[in-house]
Design a protein around this motif. Sequence first.
Motif, PDB file in Angstrom:
ATOM      1  N   UNK A  38      -6.805  -8.719   2.412  1.00 24.74           N
ATOM      2  CA  UNK A  38      -5.404  -8.908   1.994  1.00 24.74           C
ATOM      3  C   UNK A  38      -4.949  -7.914   0.932  1.00 24.74           C
ATOM      4  N   UNK A  39      -5.828  -7.569  -0.015  1.00 27.00           N
ATOM      5  CA  UNK A  39      -5.441  -6.573  -1.023  1.00 27.00           C
ATOM      6  C   UNK A  39      -5.120  -5.240  -0.363  1.00 27.00           C
ATOM      7  N   UNK A  40      -5.899  -4.865   0.642  1.00 28.28           N
ATOM      8  CA  UNK A  40      -5.629  -3.636   1.375  1.00 28.28           C
ATOM      9  C   UNK A  40      -4.337  -3.703   2.152  1.00 28.28           C
ATOM     10  N   UNK A  41      -4.088  -4.845   2.784  1.00 33.02           N
ATOM     11  CA  UNK A  41      -2.839  -5.016   3.545  1.00 33.02           C
ATOM     12  C   UNK A  41      -1.641  -4.911   2.609  1.00 33.02           C
ATOM     13  N   UNK A  42      -1.738  -5.571   1.458  1.00 32.02           N
ATOM     14  CA  UNK A  42      -0.624  -5.567   0.511  1.00 32.02           C
ATOM     15  C   UNK A  42      -0.404  -4.201  -0.132  1.00 32.02           C
ATOM     16  N   UNK A  43      -1.462  -3.400  -0.212  1.00 32.29           N
ATOM     17  CA  UNK A  43      -1.331  -2.076  -0.803  1.00 32.29           C
ATOM     18  C   UNK A  43      -1.066  -0.974   0.208  1.00 32.29           C
ATOM     19  N   UNK A  44      -1.072  -1.302   1.495  1.00 34.65           N
ATOM     20  CA  UNK A  44      -1.010  -0.283   2.541  1.00 34.65           C
ATOM     21  C   UNK A  44       0.306   0.497   2.517  1.00 34.65           C
ATOM     22  N   UNK A  45       1.421  -0.183   2.318  1.00 33.24           N
ATOM     23  CA  UNK A  45       2.714   0.507   2.363  1.00 33.24           C
ATOM     24  C   UNK A  45       2.817   1.575   1.286  1.00 33.24           C
ATOM     25  N   UNK A  46       2.277   1.296   0.105  1.00 37.39           N
ATOM     26  CA  UNK A  46       2.420   2.228  -1.008  1.00 37.39           C
ATOM     27  C   UNK A  46       1.310   3.264  -1.065  1.00 37.39           C
ATOM     28  N   UNK A  47       0.098   2.879  -0.677  1.00 42.92           N
ATOM     29  CA  UNK A  47      -1.047   3.763  -0.877  1.00 42.92           C
ATOM     30  C   UNK A  47      -1.703   4.225   0.430  1.00 42.92           C
ATOM     31  N   UNK A  48      -1.246   3.720   1.549  1.00 46.13           N
ATOM     32  CA  UNK A  48      -1.853   4.083   2.825  1.00 46.13           C
ATOM     33  C   UNK A  48      -1.768   5.563   3.135  1.00 46.13           C
ATOM     34  N   UNK A  49      -0.691   6.216   2.668  1.00 46.40           N
ATOM     35  CA  UNK A  49      -0.485   7.628   3.010  1.00 46.40           C
ATOM     36  C   UNK A  49      -1.458   8.557   2.308  1.00 46.40           C
ATOM     37  N   UNK A  50      -2.154   8.070   1.265  1.00 46.57           N
ATOM     38  CA  UNK A  50      -3.091   8.950   0.548  1.00 46.57           C
ATOM     39  C   UNK A  50      -4.547   8.572   0.830  1.00 46.57           C
ATOM     40  N   UNK A  51      -4.757   7.793   1.882  1.00 45.73           N
ATOM     41  CA  UNK A  51      -6.129   7.393   2.231  1.00 45.73           C
ATOM     42  C   UNK A  51      -6.858   8.443   3.046  1.00 45.73           C
ATOM     43  N   UNK A  52      -6.122   9.324   3.698  1.00 42.50           N
ATOM     44  CA  UNK A  52      -6.734  10.275   4.613  1.00 42.50           C
ATOM     45  C   UNK A  52      -6.957   9.696   5.997  1.00 42.50           C
ATOM     46  N   UNK A  53      -6.521   8.460   6.224  1.00 39.64           N
ATOM     47  CA  UNK A  53      -6.638   7.810   7.532  1.00 39.64           C
ATOM     48  C   UNK A  53      -5.367   8.067   8.321  1.00 39.64           C
ATOM     49  N   UNK A  54      -5.504   8.334   9.608  1.00 38.00           N
ATOM     50  CA  UNK A  54      -4.336   8.507  10.464  1.00 38.00           C
ATOM     51  C   UNK A  54      -3.413   7.296  10.321  1.00 38.00           C
ATOM     52  N   UNK A  55      -2.156   7.539  10.029  1.00 34.62           N
ATOM     53  CA  UNK A  55      -1.244   6.446   9.698  1.00 34.62           C
ATOM     54  C   UNK A  55      -0.958   5.523  10.882  1.00 34.62           C
ATOM     55  N   UNK A  56      -0.930   6.074  12.069  1.00 33.66           N
ATOM     56  CA  UNK A  56      -0.719   5.228  13.244  1.00 33.66           C
ATOM     57  C   UNK A  56      -1.912   4.280  13.443  1.00 33.66           C
ATOM     58  N   UNK A  57      -3.127   4.833  13.270  1.00 39.29           N
ATOM     59  CA  UNK A  57      -4.326   4.005  13.398  1.00 39.29           C
ATOM     60  C   UNK A  57      -4.386   2.961  12.298  1.00 39.29           C
ATOM     61  N   UNK A  58      -3.990   3.348  11.093  1.00 38.21           N
ATOM     62  CA  UNK A  58      -4.002   2.414   9.973  1.00 38.21           C
ATOM     63  C   UNK A  58      -3.033   1.263  10.222  1.00 38.21           C
TER      64      UNK A  58
END
Length: 280
Positions: free
Chosen positions: A216-236
């Motif tokens: 849940x912490x990852x889900x809640x943080x995904x919108x703000x921090x997902x773009x700097x994870x290095x993970x393909x955004x569509x896959x994320x």
Amino acid sequence: MGKNILAPAEIAGAAIEAGRAKAERKIIPMFVLAVLAGAFIAFAAETSNMAAYNLLGSGSTYGLGRALAGAIFAGGLILVVLTGAELFTGNTLICLSVYEKKVSPGKMFKNWAVVYAGNLAGAVLIAFMVSQTGLLGSSEGMLGALTVKIAYNKVSMSFWSAFVSGILCNWLVCLGVWIAFAANSVQGKIMGIFFPIWFFVTSGFEHCVANMYYIPAGILGMAEYGSITGIDQAALSAGLNWGSFFTANLIPVTLGNIIGGVVFVGSAYWFALYRPSKNN
């Protein structure tokens, strides 16, 4: 004065009586104590992430980061045991009380269901509150990015991998609880809990209640921090969501945790030590 430590067969007796008391507890107090346990494990997960995130981000320091995270995370189970909170994974040891006919299977399953729901509520509450503090933005968002990566990696595991990892995890967690039953001092209980929990977190095994915070912490943080994870955004976006939280992780990990506690700790020690001691 009592003994400082119980003999192995005596530990099973203590676990049986503890399981009976847990199963007999009224539903509302049981749920409240379970919410507290979920929160305590979430605090441990959040703190271990904060302490180790810069080490976990590098391959050369990853093992050191896991070791640091494990040492800190042990505090979560210490809080649970010493304060009398209700944790689902430890409560798999109620199986011993069922074997000795001190608790009916129905009461055991009721305890598991109520405690699991309370653990989930407590852990998600802490995940939400942490997401509101701005702490995930630490170090230019790197803590938030790691939090999202951890959640994504957990929901990306195969069912079998998550299941086996869950077995290994709760084998160790229940050993920590088992040793805590053996000790009659606060210091003894803390030391008994510390090493098995350190082992499981350092190894990276899967704990369903800890994952009630991590994902849940990852889900809640995904919108703000997902773009700097290095993970393909569509896959994320496709892989990390509330549905995958349950189906891709909680279900297999929970099943594995049950096997780890019931089979490899509760049943093994009851069969090998407690049952023979009763017949002597």
